[in-house]
Design a protein around this motif. Structure first.
Motif, PDB file in Angstrom:
ATOM      1  N   ALA A  80      70.982  20.469  98.348  1.00  0.00           N
ATOM      2  CA  ALA A  80      70.821  19.101  97.856  1.00  0.00           C
ATOM      3  C   ALA A  80      70.290  18.176  98.942  1.00  0.00           C
ATOM      4  CB  ALA A  80      72.159  18.573  97.340  1.00  0.00           C
ATOM      5  N   LYS A  81      69.601  17.137  98.497  1.00  0.00           N
ATOM      6  CA  LYS A  81      69.069  16.127  99.412  1.00  0.00           C
ATOM      7  C   LYS A  81      69.406  14.749  98.859  1.00  0.00           C
ATOM      8  CE  LYS A  81      64.899  14.450 101.608  1.00  0.00           C
ATOM      9  NZ  LYS A  81      63.461  14.578 101.746  1.00  0.00           N
ATOM     10  N   PHE A  82      69.971  13.917  99.715  1.00  0.00           N
ATOM     11  CA  PHE A  82      70.278  12.528  99.367  1.00  0.00           C
ATOM     12  C   PHE A  82      68.977  11.737  99.388  1.00  0.00           C
ATOM     13  CE2 PHE A  82      71.607   8.288 101.147  1.00  0.00           C
ATOM     14  CZ  PHE A  82      72.173   7.803  99.980  1.00  0.00           C
ATOM     15  N   LEU A  83      68.664  11.038  98.293  1.00  0.00           N
ATOM     16  CA  LEU A  83      67.412  10.285  98.200  1.00  0.00           C
ATOM     17  C   LEU A  83      67.577   8.807  98.520  1.00  0.00           C
ATOM     18  CD1 LEU A  83      65.959  11.935  94.984  1.00  0.00           C
ATOM     19  CD2 LEU A  83      65.445  12.471  97.375  1.00  0.00           C
ATOM     20  N   GLY A  84      68.763   8.273  98.285  1.00  0.00           N
ATOM     21  CA  GLY A  84      68.996   6.868  98.587  1.00  0.00           C
ATOM     22  C   GLY A  84      70.053   6.265  97.688  1.00  0.00           C
ATOM     23  N   GLU A  85      70.479   5.044  98.058  1.00  0.00           N
ATOM     24  CA  GLU A  85      71.467   4.322  97.258  1.00  0.00           C
ATOM     25  C   GLU A  85      71.275   2.830  97.459  1.00  0.00           C
ATOM     26  OE1 GLU A  85      75.617   4.606  98.516  1.00  0.00           O
ATOM     27  OE2 GLU A  85      74.931   5.261 100.493  1.00  0.00           O
ATOM     28  N   GLY A  86      71.740   2.060  96.479  1.00  0.00           N
ATOM     29  CA  GLY A  86      71.645   0.613  96.595  1.00  0.00           C
ATOM     30  C   GLY A  86      71.810  -0.071  95.252  1.00  0.00           C
ATOM     31  N   LYS A  87      71.687  -1.391  95.288  1.00  0.00           N
ATOM     32  CA  LYS A  87      71.839  -2.207  94.084  1.00  0.00           C
ATOM     33  C   LYS A  87      70.637  -2.001  93.167  1.00  0.00           C
ATOM     34  CE  LYS A  87      74.531  -5.784  96.372  1.00  0.00           C
ATOM     35  NZ  LYS A  87      74.572  -7.188  96.810  1.00  0.00           N
ATOM     36  N   ASP A  88      70.901  -2.094  91.854  1.00  0.00           N
ATOM     37  CA  ASP A  88      69.810  -2.053  90.886  1.00  0.00           C
ATOM     38  C   ASP A  88      69.570  -3.462  90.334  1.00  0.00           C
ATOM     39  OD1 ASP A  88      71.609  -2.558  88.751  1.00  0.00           O
ATOM     40  OD2 ASP A  88      71.870  -0.430  88.347  1.00  0.00           O
ATOM     41  N   PRO A  89      68.485  -3.691  89.594  1.00  0.00           N
ATOM     42  CA  PRO A  89      68.176  -5.035  89.092  1.00  0.00           C
ATOM     43  C   PRO A  89      69.136  -5.566  88.037  1.00  0.00           C
ATOM     44  CG  PRO A  89      66.224  -3.622  89.029  1.00  0.00           C
ATOM     45  CD  PRO A  89      67.396  -2.758  89.356  1.00  0.00           C
ATOM     46  N   TRP A  90      70.066  -4.743  87.550  1.00  0.00           N
ATOM     47  CA  TRP A  90      70.961  -5.138  86.468  1.00  0.00           C
ATOM     48  C   TRP A  90      72.384  -5.393  86.945  1.00  0.00           C
ATOM     49  CZ3 TRP A  90      67.922  -0.733  86.560  1.00  0.00           C
ATOM     50  CH2 TRP A  90      66.682  -0.892  85.953  1.00  0.00           C
ATOM     51  N   GLY A  91      72.563  -5.502  88.245  1.00  0.00           N
ATOM     52  CA  GLY A  91      73.870  -5.808  88.799  1.00  0.00           C
ATOM     53  C   GLY A  91      74.722  -4.589  89.104  1.00  0.00           C
ATOM     54  N   GLY A  92      74.168  -3.406  88.947  1.00  0.00           N
ATOM     55  CA  GLY A  92      74.904  -2.177  89.238  1.00  0.00           C
ATOM     56  C   GLY A  92      74.539  -1.633  90.609  1.00  0.00           C
ATOM     57  N   TYR A  93      75.068  -0.468  90.889  1.00  0.00           N
ATOM     58  CA  TYR A  93      74.818   0.204  92.170  1.00  0.00           C
ATOM     59  C   TYR A  93      74.542   1.670  91.856  1.00  0.00           C
ATOM     60  CZ  TYR A  93      75.244   1.179  97.163  1.00  0.00           C
ATOM     61  OH  TYR A  93      74.983   1.534  98.469  1.00  0.00           O
ATOM     62  N   ARG A  94      73.495   2.227  92.462  1.00  0.00           N
ATOM     63  CA  ARG A  94      73.062   3.583  92.140  1.00  0.00           C
ATOM     64  C   ARG A  94      72.900   4.435  93.388  1.00  0.00           C
ATOM     65  NH1 ARG A  94      70.172   3.893  86.838  1.00  0.00           N
ATOM     66  NH2 ARG A  94      70.717   1.965  85.799  1.00  0.00           N
ATOM     67  N   ALA A  95      72.988   5.747  93.184  1.00  0.00           N
ATOM     68  CA  ALA A  95      72.700   6.725  94.238  1.00  0.00           C
ATOM     69  C   ALA A  95      71.934   7.879  93.607  1.00  0.00           C
ATOM     70  CB  ALA A  95      73.989   7.240  94.883  1.00  0.00           C
ATOM     71  N   GLY A  96      70.978   8.432  94.370  1.00  0.00           N
ATOM     72  CA  GLY A  96      70.141   9.494  93.830  1.00  0.00           C
ATOM     73  C   GLY A  96      70.073  10.716  94.726  1.00  0.00           C
TER      74      GLY A  96
END
Length: 191
Positions: A139-155
């Motif tokens: 697996a490879k971590f692609l990134g994480e951060g806030k999204d435009p809808w007020g949530g938080y994501r990681a890929g």
């Protein structure tokens, strides 16, 4: 003096609280930000690509403690799509996925080992066609951060290679087609 006391109290509170727990994420399948794809050699001359259209899952992740991460995924085997209706019908048959008897496939991680530079080996149990075997997903971590809808994501993205015979898939496709590569790309929404 007051600053030192507040700093000491804050540090003491953090130490007493212990390590921060990994955050929980739901895999974003509704927004089409997650994919479980596969490829298998066709006679050794080209690749046949496909995907599973219906699945869901979750993962927990802490960038500071990747070893504490966990992954769980369930997919509907009848959702296999190789862009050819007759082939998909055959893939659903007991020659391959046997979807009438085994309508789901699951993956549950048992350990995560960081391999450096945002990569990790995710070991877990894959149940496919009624057979459970340990597999390792690179697996490879692609990134994480806030999204435009007020949530938080990681890929993340990952890949593993499966031997068809290990999962009781008896159809012999020839010497060039004894294994299938699973390519996974997921974006999770923090819960």
């Amino acid at each position: 003096m007051l600053k030192k006391t507040l700093a000491a109290l804050a540090l003491g509170s953090m130490i007493a609280a212990g390590p921060v727990a990994a955050a929980d994420y739901a895999i974003d399948t509704k927004g089409q930000h997650a994919f479980v794809n596969f490829k298998i050699s066709h006679l050794g001359y080209s690749w046949l690509w496909g995907t599973f259209k219906e699945f869901d899952g979750s993962f927990s992740f802490d960038a500071d403690q990747p070893e504490a991460s966990k992954v769980n995924v369930t997919l509907k085997t009848a959702s296999v799509d190789s862009n050819h209706a007759e082939r998909d019908k055959h893939l659903r048959s007991d020659d391959f996925l046997n979807v009438s008897k085994h309508p789901t496939a699951t993956f549950e991680s048992t350990s995560v080992k960081s391999t450096g530079d945002g990569t990790a080996d995710i070991t877990g149990n894959l149940t496919l066609n009624g057979v459970t075997k340990p597999v390792v997903i690179a697996a490879k971590f692609l990134g994480e951060g806030k999204d435009p809808w007020g949530g938080y994501r990681a890929g993340f993205e990952g890949m593993t290679t499966l031997k068809l015979k290990d999962f009781d898939i008896k159809m012999d496709l020839g010497p060039a087609s004894q294994t299938v590569d699973l390519i996974i790309s997921v974006e999770g929404i923090r819960q």
